[in-house]
Write a protein that holds these residues in place. Structure first.
Motif, PDB file in Angstrom:
ATOM      1  N   LEU A  16       0.789  -1.192  -0.037  1.00  0.00           N
ATOM      2  CA  LEU A  16      -0.104  -0.044  -0.004  1.00  0.00           C
ATOM      3  C   LEU A  16       0.768   1.099  -0.031  1.00  0.00           C
ATOM      4  O   LEU A  16       2.053   1.244   0.443  1.00  0.00           O
ATOM      5  N   ALA A  17       0.375   2.292  -0.575  1.00  0.00           N
ATOM      6  CA  ALA A  17       1.122   3.188  -0.664  1.00  0.00           C
ATOM      7  C   ALA A  17       0.760   4.660   0.037  1.00  0.00           C
ATOM      8  O   ALA A  17      -0.406   5.140  -0.194  1.00  0.00           O
ATOM      9  N   GLY A  18       1.698   5.435   0.424  1.00  0.00           N
ATOM     10  CA  GLY A  18       1.481   6.798   0.620  1.00  0.00           C
ATOM     11  C   GLY A  18       1.958   7.939  -0.181  1.00  0.00           C
ATOM     12  O   GLY A  18       2.153   7.536  -1.467  1.00  0.00           O
ATOM     13  N   ALA A  19       1.935   8.850   0.519  1.00  0.00           N
ATOM     14  CA  ALA A  19       2.359  10.063  -0.605  1.00  0.00           C
ATOM     15  C   ALA A  19       3.871   9.874  -1.169  1.00  0.00           C
ATOM     16  O   ALA A  19       4.598   9.764  -0.408  1.00  0.00           O
ATOM     17  N   GLN A 220      -4.646   8.945  -9.418  1.00  0.00           N
ATOM     18  CA  GLN A 220      -4.126   7.904  -8.445  1.00  0.00           C
ATOM     19  C   GLN A 220      -5.632   7.312  -7.930  1.00  0.00           C
ATOM     20  O   GLN A 220      -6.561   7.614  -7.944  1.00  0.00           O
ATOM     21  N   ILE A 221      -5.120   6.145  -7.497  1.00  0.00           N
ATOM     22  CA  ILE A 221      -6.028   5.175  -6.509  1.00  0.00           C
ATOM     23  C   ILE A 221      -5.383   4.899  -5.020  1.00  0.00           C
ATOM     24  O   ILE A 221      -4.102   4.549  -5.313  1.00  0.00           O
ATOM     25  N   ARG A 222      -6.074   5.056  -4.146  1.00  0.00           N
ATOM     26  CA  ARG A 222      -5.402   4.743  -2.791  1.00  0.00           C
ATOM     27  C   ARG A 222      -6.251   3.603  -1.917  1.00  0.00           C
ATOM     28  O   ARG A 222      -7.326   3.637  -2.186  1.00  0.00           O
ATOM     29  N   TYR A 223      -5.444   2.933  -1.442  1.00  0.00           N
ATOM     30  CA  TYR A 223      -5.806   1.681  -0.619  1.00  0.00           C
ATOM     31  C   TYR A 223      -5.041   1.638   0.588  1.00  0.00           C
ATOM     32  O   TYR A 223      -4.006   2.419   0.798  1.00  0.00           O
ATOM     33  N   ARG A 224      -5.646   1.002   1.604  1.00  0.00           N
ATOM     34  CA  ARG A 224      -4.848   0.855   2.744  1.00  0.00           C
ATOM     35  C   ARG A 224      -4.728  -0.888   3.195  1.00  0.00           C
ATOM     36  O   ARG A 224      -5.536  -1.288   2.717  1.00  0.00           O
ATOM     37  N   GLY A 225      -3.742  -1.160   3.819  1.00  0.00           N
ATOM     38  CA  GLY A 225      -3.653  -2.518   4.314  1.00  0.00           C
ATOM     39  C   GLY A 225      -4.868  -3.076   4.986  1.00  0.00           C
ATOM     40  O   GLY A 225      -5.257  -2.470   6.014  1.00  0.00           O
ATOM     41  N   ASN A 226      -5.415  -4.165   4.680  1.00  0.00           N
ATOM     42  CA  ASN A 226      -6.514  -4.793   5.486  1.00  0.00           C
ATOM     43  C   ASN A 226      -6.013  -5.363   6.871  1.00  0.00           C
ATOM     44  O   ASN A 226      -5.538  -6.744   6.517  1.00  0.00           O
ATOM     45  N   LYS A 227      -5.966  -4.826   7.793  1.00  0.00           N
ATOM     46  CA  LYS A 227      -5.627  -5.554   9.070  1.00  0.00           C
ATOM     47  C   LYS A 227      -6.373  -6.565   9.493  1.00  0.00           C
ATOM     48  O   LYS A 227      -5.890  -7.189  10.501  1.00  0.00           O
ATOM     49  N   ASP A 228      -7.639  -6.885   8.907  1.00  0.00           N
ATOM     50  CA  ASP A 228      -8.337  -7.782   9.293  1.00  0.00           C
ATOM     51  C   ASP A 228      -8.358  -9.015   8.405  1.00  0.00           C
ATOM     52  O   ASP A 228      -9.406  -9.969   8.439  1.00  0.00           O
ATOM     53  N   TYR A 229      -7.453  -8.993   7.761  1.00  0.00           N
ATOM     54  CA  TYR A 229      -7.338  -9.820   6.472  1.00  0.00           C
ATOM     55  C   TYR A 229      -7.290 -11.182   7.050  1.00  0.00           C
ATOM     56  O   TYR A 229      -6.592 -11.579   7.817  1.00  0.00           O
ATOM     57  N   TRP A 230      -7.893 -12.255   6.284  1.00  0.00           N
ATOM     58  CA  TRP A 230      -7.856 -13.634   6.797  1.00  0.00           C
ATOM     59  C   TRP A 230      -6.471 -14.497   6.976  1.00  0.00           C
ATOM     60  O   TRP A 230      -6.388 -15.355   7.206  1.00  0.00           O
ATOM     61  N   ASP A 231      -5.631 -13.589   6.081  1.00  0.00           N
ATOM     62  CA  ASP A 231      -4.172 -14.468   5.977  1.00  0.00           C
ATOM     63  C   ASP A 231      -3.106 -13.204   6.483  1.00  0.00           C
ATOM     64  O   ASP A 231      -2.467 -12.647   5.667  1.00  0.00           O
ATOM     65  N   PRO A 232      -3.232 -12.787   7.752  1.00  0.00           N
ATOM     66  CA  PRO A 232      -2.654 -11.530   8.263  1.00  0.00           C
ATOM     67  C   PRO A 232      -1.226 -11.411   7.663  1.00  0.00           C
ATOM     68  O   PRO A 232      -0.650 -10.227   7.779  1.00  0.00           O
ATOM     69  N   ALA A 233      -0.520 -12.574   7.749  1.00  0.00           N
ATOM     70  CA  ALA A 233       0.838 -12.620   7.805  1.00  0.00           C
ATOM     71  C   ALA A 233       1.386 -12.101   6.345  1.00  0.00           C
ATOM     72  O   ALA A 233       2.678 -11.762   6.231  1.00  0.00           O
ATOM     73  N   GLN A 234       0.445 -12.015   5.249  1.00  0.00           N
ATOM     74  CA  GLN A 234       0.796 -11.451   4.097  1.00  0.00           C
ATOM     75  C   GLN A 234       0.553 -10.221   3.663  1.00  0.00           C
ATOM     76  O   GLN A 234       0.869  -9.714   2.764  1.00  0.00           O
ATOM     77  N   VAL A 235       0.022  -9.369   4.745  1.00  0.00           N
ATOM     78  CA  VAL A 235      -0.171  -7.953   4.854  1.00  0.00           C
ATOM     79  C   VAL A 235       1.050  -7.351   5.469  1.00  0.00           C
ATOM     80  O   VAL A 235       1.221  -7.146   6.570  1.00  0.00           O
ATOM     81  N   LYS A 236       2.018  -6.864   4.372  1.00  0.00           N
ATOM     82  CA  LYS A 236       3.323  -6.503   4.985  1.00  0.00           C
ATOM     83  C   LYS A 236       3.433  -4.873   4.915  1.00  0.00           C
ATOM     84  O   LYS A 236       4.421  -4.348   5.343  1.00  0.00           O
ATOM     85  N   LEU A 237       2.489  -4.313   4.205  1.00  0.00           N
ATOM     86  CA  LEU A 237       2.443  -2.765   3.994  1.00  0.00           C
ATOM     87  C   LEU A 237       1.294  -2.115   4.382  1.00  0.00           C
ATOM     88  O   LEU A 237       0.230  -2.597   4.339  1.00  0.00           O
TER      89      LEU A 237
END
Length: 532
Positions: A16-19, A220-237
């Motif tokens: 995921l990306a910030g400015a 641009q398109i903005r997203y945030r990391g899904n901290k409730d993802y069912w496979d949380p170990a893969q959300v690194k950003l």
């Protein structure tokens, strides 16, 4: 019953990306090449749309392993196939949460109702949501799934049963494709109640590794990391930004300045400099793709076989491959890549023969100076790094046999819409395989059912169609190969397309990016990616 066991697998999460001006260690910017037409994956067919939605916001029942072609569990942990091959029972993953945003807060977890909503909306034209928000599903229809899926039912809250009318040898692979992303039935009900059903395409809600925040077209398109993802170990950003830049030189400049960390589709002329830059890395993979010319057989004179043969013979294919693809392309002969199983290596080109082409056009009654339109893509694609240059070379080639060629282009979304509607005489287009099955080429691109979706030639040949449809109902690979090779021969004889090239995929990224996998299907998947 054939039992498909669960394989422990970390599917993915994201970047995921910030400015770009103030990057944190857990933020990532992706310089993408175009604006998505929307965020409802079922409506679309291109990688630009799928990267922005299906590969970030959503999951499917089955999914492809990251960087590979093997099918692994997704929102279904396992599935059973009946002995007759007509019934598929999917056992759904427990504890999966839909995204919580400022426009939707789910009150329940993912269950069978969401699968039923997703597929019944595509199956049933009288579905209440589809009537409230009329739309088409070109991939679903182009693959004949609307005809072959007899019904979708839930046998328990976390069990879904698909019943088919005929065997589909690639059914599980098909459901792993981007268009089969699972949507929230609860969110759809909320949109219906509030009178805003079209928001399903503008404000997506899924179960995937990234949560949609906002979109500014052509910016641009903005997203945030899904901290409730069912496979949380893969959300690194923490943040992901798609920075949209049509110009490849701008994308490369941004990469070199660390204003983005991953980009795509570099110009062939830029590759040597990119590979020599110590701050960058370039991942090179053989392309599972095809760039080709599509002749609209519904427009005269391209309804005549001899005219299509003449157009094909007038193309100086070696010169085009050398100029457009440079060191990153292989001349194409067949209607799919040589690496696709069942590819017929015996097929040969007619060869470059402008004199013979001129004779054929004259015999077909095509007058000197006849005007035709050639549509050229406005963006780079994995299968065509420079459609403008290719169009100019074709304009010269066909000019040599007496035709007056006008080059036409539109914004990418409009280009696709108009070519699907058949407004063009001839179009430059292409494809990157989606699931590793021959039907994804021979059925998806050239069948009668694919007219209006991915069959840009508007070509419908009963003999060809019968071969492809029969092959799809057989599970034995050798028998399927025989039928698919017969279909390839028929297509080559009838010339609805002129294959041009298979391009090598070169993916430039910062040397700080870790564990990015190049998808054989041309997707940009950010699951498991991190920054050093």
């Amino acid at each position: 019953m054939l039992k498909h066991a669960v394989i422990p697998f970390l599917v993915g999460a994201g970047l995921l990306a910030g400015a770009p001006s103030a990057l944190a260690a857990t933020n990532l910017v992706f310089c993408s090449e175009g604006s998505p037409a929307g965020f409802d994956p079922g409506q679309y067919t291109t990688g630009t749309d799928f990267d922005a939605s299906a590969e970030t916001v959503f999951n499917r029942l089955s999914q492809f392993e990251r960087g590979g072609t093997a099918v692994i569990p997704g929102l279904a942990t396992s599935w059973d196939i009946s002995d007759d091959g007509l019934t598929y029972t999917f056992h759904l993953r427990e504890g999966v949460k839909f995204h919580t945003t400022d426009f939707f807060k789910p009150t329940r977890e993912f269950n069978a109702d969401d699968v039923l909503f997703t597929f019944n909306r595509m199956l049933d034209r009288e579905h209440p949501f589809r009537k409230a928000y009329p739309t088409e599903f070109p991939y679903f229809v182009g693959m004949s799934l609307d005809k072959n899926i007899a019904r979708v039912e839930k046998s328990a809250p976390m069990t879904v049963v698909f019943t088919l009318n005929s065997i589909d040898a690639a059914f599980v692979q098909n459901l792993a494709m981007s268009f089969a992303a699972i949507l929230s039935a609860e969110y759809a009900d909320q949109l219906m109640t509030s009178g805003r059903p079209s928001d399903i395409n503008q404000k997506p809600i899924g179960t995937g590794p990234f949560v949609f925040q906002r979109y500014q077209k052509d910016s641009q398109i903005r997203y945030r990391g899904n901290k409730d993802y069912w496979d949380p170990a893969q959300v690194k950003l923490d943040q992901l930004i798609f920075s949209i830049n049509i110009d490849p030189s701008v994308r490369i400049q941004k990469l070199r300045k660390n204003e983005c960390q991953i980009t795509l589709h570099p110009r062939p002329a830029d590759l040597d400099a990119l590979k020599s830059d110590p701050q960058l890395q370039v991942i090179e993979k053989p392309g599972f793709n095809l760039g080709y010319i599509a002749y609209n057989v519904r427009h005269k004179p391209f309804d005549r076989l001899e005219v299509r043969q003449a157009m094909d013979m007038a193309v100086n294919k070696p010169a085009i491959v050398k100029a457009v693809y440079q060191q990153a392309g292989q001349m194409a002969v067949g209607s799919m890549p040589p690496t696709q199983w069942s590819y017929d290596e015996s097929i040969k080109d007619a060869g470059y023969n402008p004199d013979k082409a001129r004779e054929l056009l004259k015999a077909a009654g095509v007058k000197e100076g006849t005007e035709i339109t050639l549509w050229a893509m406005p963006v780079q694609r994995p299968y065509n790094p420079n459609a403008k240059l290719m169009a100019e070379m074709l304009q010269a080639d066909w000019g040599k046999v007496g035709l007056k060629v006008k080059i036409v282009s539109y914004e990418w979304g409009e280009y696709l819409k108009r070519t699907k509607d058949g407004e063009h005489d001839i179009s430059l287009i292409g494809w990157t395989g989606d699931n590793g099955d021959p039907d994804n080429w021979l059925g998806t691109l050239y069948s009668c059912d694919a007219i209006g979706s991915n069959n840009y030639s508007m070509w419908c040949d009963p003999q060809y169609d019968a071969l492809v449809k029969k092959a799809k109902t057989i599970t034995d690979r050798e028998q399927r190969t025989v039928l698919y090779q017969q279909a390839q021969q028929r297509l080559k004889q009838q010339v609805p397309i002129t294959p041009i090239a298979h391009s090598t995929v070169n993916q430039p990224l910062s040397a700080k990016v870790e564990d990015f996998k190049v998808s054989p299907f041309g997707r940009n998947v950010f699951s498991g990616v991190s920054l050093d």
